[in-house]
Design a protein around this motif. Structure first.
Motif, mmCIF file in Angstrom:
data_model
loop_
_atom_site.group_PDB
_atom_site.id
_atom_site.type_symbol
_atom_site.label_atom_id
_atom_site.label_comp_id
_atom_site.label_asym_id
_atom_site.label_seq_id
_atom_site.Cartn_x
_atom_site.Cartn_y
_atom_site.Cartn_z
ATOM 1 N N ASP A 1 0.821 -1.084 -0.005
ATOM 2 C CA ASP A 1 0.075 -0.024 0.016
ATOM 3 C C ASP A 1 0.869 1.304 -0.011
ATOM 4 O O ASP A 1 1.742 1.386 0.582
ATOM 5 C CB ASP A 1 -0.865 0.036 1.169
ATOM 6 N N LYS A 2 0.328 2.285 -0.833
ATOM 7 C CA LYS A 2 0.989 3.402 -0.788
ATOM 8 C C LYS A 2 1.121 4.143 0.776
ATOM 9 O O LYS A 2 0.110 3.959 1.334
ATOM 10 C CB LYS A 2 0.340 4.267 -1.643
ATOM 11 N N LEU A 3 2.216 4.555 1.180
ATOM 12 C CA LEU A 3 2.423 4.913 2.431
ATOM 13 C C LEU A 3 2.023 6.377 2.701
ATOM 14 O O LEU A 3 1.835 7.019 4.110
ATOM 15 C CB LEU A 3 3.798 4.558 2.831
ATOM 16 N N TRP B 1 -10.811 11.534 -2.956
ATOM 17 C CA TRP B 1 -11.053 10.125 -3.031
ATOM 18 C C TRP B 1 -11.110 9.428 -1.681
ATOM 19 O O TRP B 1 -11.333 8.252 -1.580
ATOM 20 C CB TRP B 1 -10.005 9.415 -3.892
ATOM 21 N N ASN B 2 -10.779 10.298 -0.639
ATOM 22 C CA ASN B 2 -10.713 9.539 0.851
ATOM 23 C C ASN B 2 -10.054 8.519 0.878
ATOM 24 O O ASN B 2 -10.273 7.151 1.527
ATOM 25 C CB ASN B 2 -11.985 9.061 1.223
ATOM 26 N N VAL B 3 -8.722 8.155 0.206
ATOM 27 C CA VAL B 3 -7.827 7.122 0.344
ATOM 28 C C VAL B 3 -6.780 7.413 1.588
ATOM 29 O O VAL B 3 -6.499 8.449 1.639
ATOM 30 C CB VAL B 3 -6.767 7.055 -0.957
ATOM 31 N N GLN B 4 -6.823 6.265 2.352
ATOM 32 C CA GLN B 4 -6.069 6.064 3.497
ATOM 33 C C GLN B 4 -4.479 5.618 3.256
ATOM 34 O O GLN B 4 -4.438 4.708 2.496
ATOM 35 C CB GLN B 4 -6.574 5.354 4.738
ATOM 36 N N PRO B 5 -3.579 5.877 4.108
ATOM 37 C CA PRO B 5 -2.219 5.284 4.173
ATOM 38 C C PRO B 5 -2.031 3.794 4.620
ATOM 39 O O PRO B 5 -2.738 3.602 5.364
ATOM 40 C CB PRO B 5 -1.392 6.388 4.877
ATOM 41 N N GLY B 6 -1.056 3.498 3.891
ATOM 42 C CA GLY B 6 -0.780 1.838 4.451
ATOM 43 C C GLY B 6 0.149 1.981 5.976
ATOM 44 O O GLY B 6 0.179 2.927 6.396
ATOM 45 N N LEU C 1 9.148 -1.639 -3.493
ATOM 46 C CA LEU C 1 8.118 -1.079 -4.451
ATOM 47 C C LEU C 1 7.583 0.171 -3.490
ATOM 48 O O LEU C 1 7.014 -0.137 -2.367
ATOM 49 C CB LEU C 1 7.088 -2.280 -4.508
ATOM 50 N N LEU C 2 7.767 1.223 -4.178
ATOM 51 C CA LEU C 2 7.238 2.548 -3.397
ATOM 52 C C LEU C 2 6.510 3.330 -4.455
ATOM 53 O O LEU C 2 7.121 3.369 -5.352
ATOM 54 C CB LEU C 2 8.450 3.228 -2.640
ATOM 55 N N THR C 3 5.310 3.902 -3.972
ATOM 56 C CA THR C 3 4.701 4.614 -5.076
ATOM 57 C C THR C 3 4.624 6.060 -5.051
ATOM 58 O O THR C 3 4.565 6.752 -3.950
ATOM 59 C CB THR C 3 3.171 4.247 -4.842
ATOM 60 N N CYS C 4 5.184 6.564 -6.097
ATOM 61 C CA CYS C 4 4.937 8.163 -6.294
ATOM 62 C C CYS C 4 5.517 9.002 -5.271
ATOM 63 O O CYS C 4 6.459 8.993 -4.945
ATOM 64 C CB CYS C 4 3.753 8.621 -6.815
ATOM 65 N N TYR C 5 4.538 9.713 -4.572
ATOM 66 C CA TYR C 5 4.732 10.542 -3.300
ATOM 67 C C TYR C 5 5.683 9.927 -2.333
ATOM 68 O O TYR C 5 6.448 10.441 -1.636
ATOM 69 C CB TYR C 5 3.509 10.799 -2.696
#
Length: 286
Positions: A119-121, A131-136, A151-155
């Motif tokens: 999950d994106k952290l 979108w109300n997405v929550q961090p990993g 594996l790390l996503t974008c931000y």
């Protein structure tokens, strides 16, 4: 040891069916397979074109949580393609549900068809507010025949601490799917990839979305470019760029990563940033 990687500049475009979107995915996987790639990276939010199915151009698109209904299709498709191709497929990210909350989850599909998720952290303001997405909740590294990878996503790549943790866990290569809508966001991610490669003496493979979705809010503009980024030392290209695509083009890039060079420069490079870190002053926080 060498590993061959491909990174896809995935062109987001309006689609009218799951089959149309799936055909685009299959095309890129087959293309990478023709080049003998062992690892293939897709960008963040690769499934967002599915939100526009059945919507009129200029509409808002269906709510982001609608994507969770496609999870079985998504995992089935990439699992099948990983088995057929024998490649490791970093399938970008897909919105998933954890209890009552949404996560932006990156997936790695292995040649045996199984998969690993991360999950994106660190969640951007747009992801939270719109979108109300929550961090990993944590980070791990992944074992492969070529060693450990991250594996790390974008931000996430903009936070040195989390990359240092992943390197401390043994990762020599970090795959970073991203999605940025303008040049400011793109260069934030790109420059941070270079900084993390220098700080940790690692390879970073990154790519972003290109194209646009006329039926989905917050995905109407994309600015992206794939790149394979190296430390800045004599065995590597002077600019720290092994390969990069044409900005905003629908394409993929391929490069060979020589992992033995990382050991060489950590031991006797012009600088030895990994060895010289001051763990008496700051820790790797494993």
């Amino acid at each position: 040891m060498k590993m061959r990687v491909s990174a896809v500049q995935f062109a987001l475009k309006d689609v009218d069916s799951v089959e149309e979107w799936s055909a685009q995915i299959r095309h890129y996987v087959r293309n990478a397979s023709e080049y003998g790639a062992q690892f293939v990276l897709f960008p963040e939010f690769v499934t967002t074109p599915l939100l526009g199915i059945g919507e009129a151009s200029g509409g808002a698109g269906r709510p982001i949580e609608t994507l969770t209904a496609y999870t079985d299709m998504y995992t089935g498709l990439f699992s099948e393609l990983a088995r057929e191709s024998g490649m490791y497929l970093f399938a970008g990210t897909h919105v998933t549900k954890r209890g009552e909350s949404l996560r932006n989850s990156a997936f790695l599909f292995k040649p045996d068809g199984t998969w690993h998720t991360q999950d994106k952290l660190h969640i951007t303001p747009t992801e939270v507010e719109s979108w109300n997405v929550q961090p990993g909740d944590g980070v791990s590294v992944i074992d492969t025949p070529f060693g450990k990878i991250g594996l790390l996503t974008c931000y996430d790549i903009e936070f040195p601490e989390i990359v240092r943790m992943v390197r401390a866990k043994g990762a020599n290569v970090i795959f970073c799917p991203s999605c940025t809508d303008d040049r400011h966001g793109y260069y934030r991610v790109r420059y941070c990839c270079h900084a993390r490669a220098v700080e940790n003496q690692i390879y970073i493979v990154t790519t972003g979305t290109v194209g646009s979705l006329s039926r989905v809010d917050f995905m109407r503009a994309n600015y992206g470019q794939a790149a394979v980024i190296t430390p800045n030392d004599i065995p590597f290209p002077p600019r720290g760029i092994m390969s990069e695509g044409e900005i905003n083009a629908d394409m993929l890039i391929t490069a060979d990563l020589d992992l033995s060079l990382l050991d060489d420069i950590r031991e006797a490079g012009s600088v030895t940033t990994w060895r010289d870190r001051r763990t008496d002053l700051y820790t790797d926080w494993q």
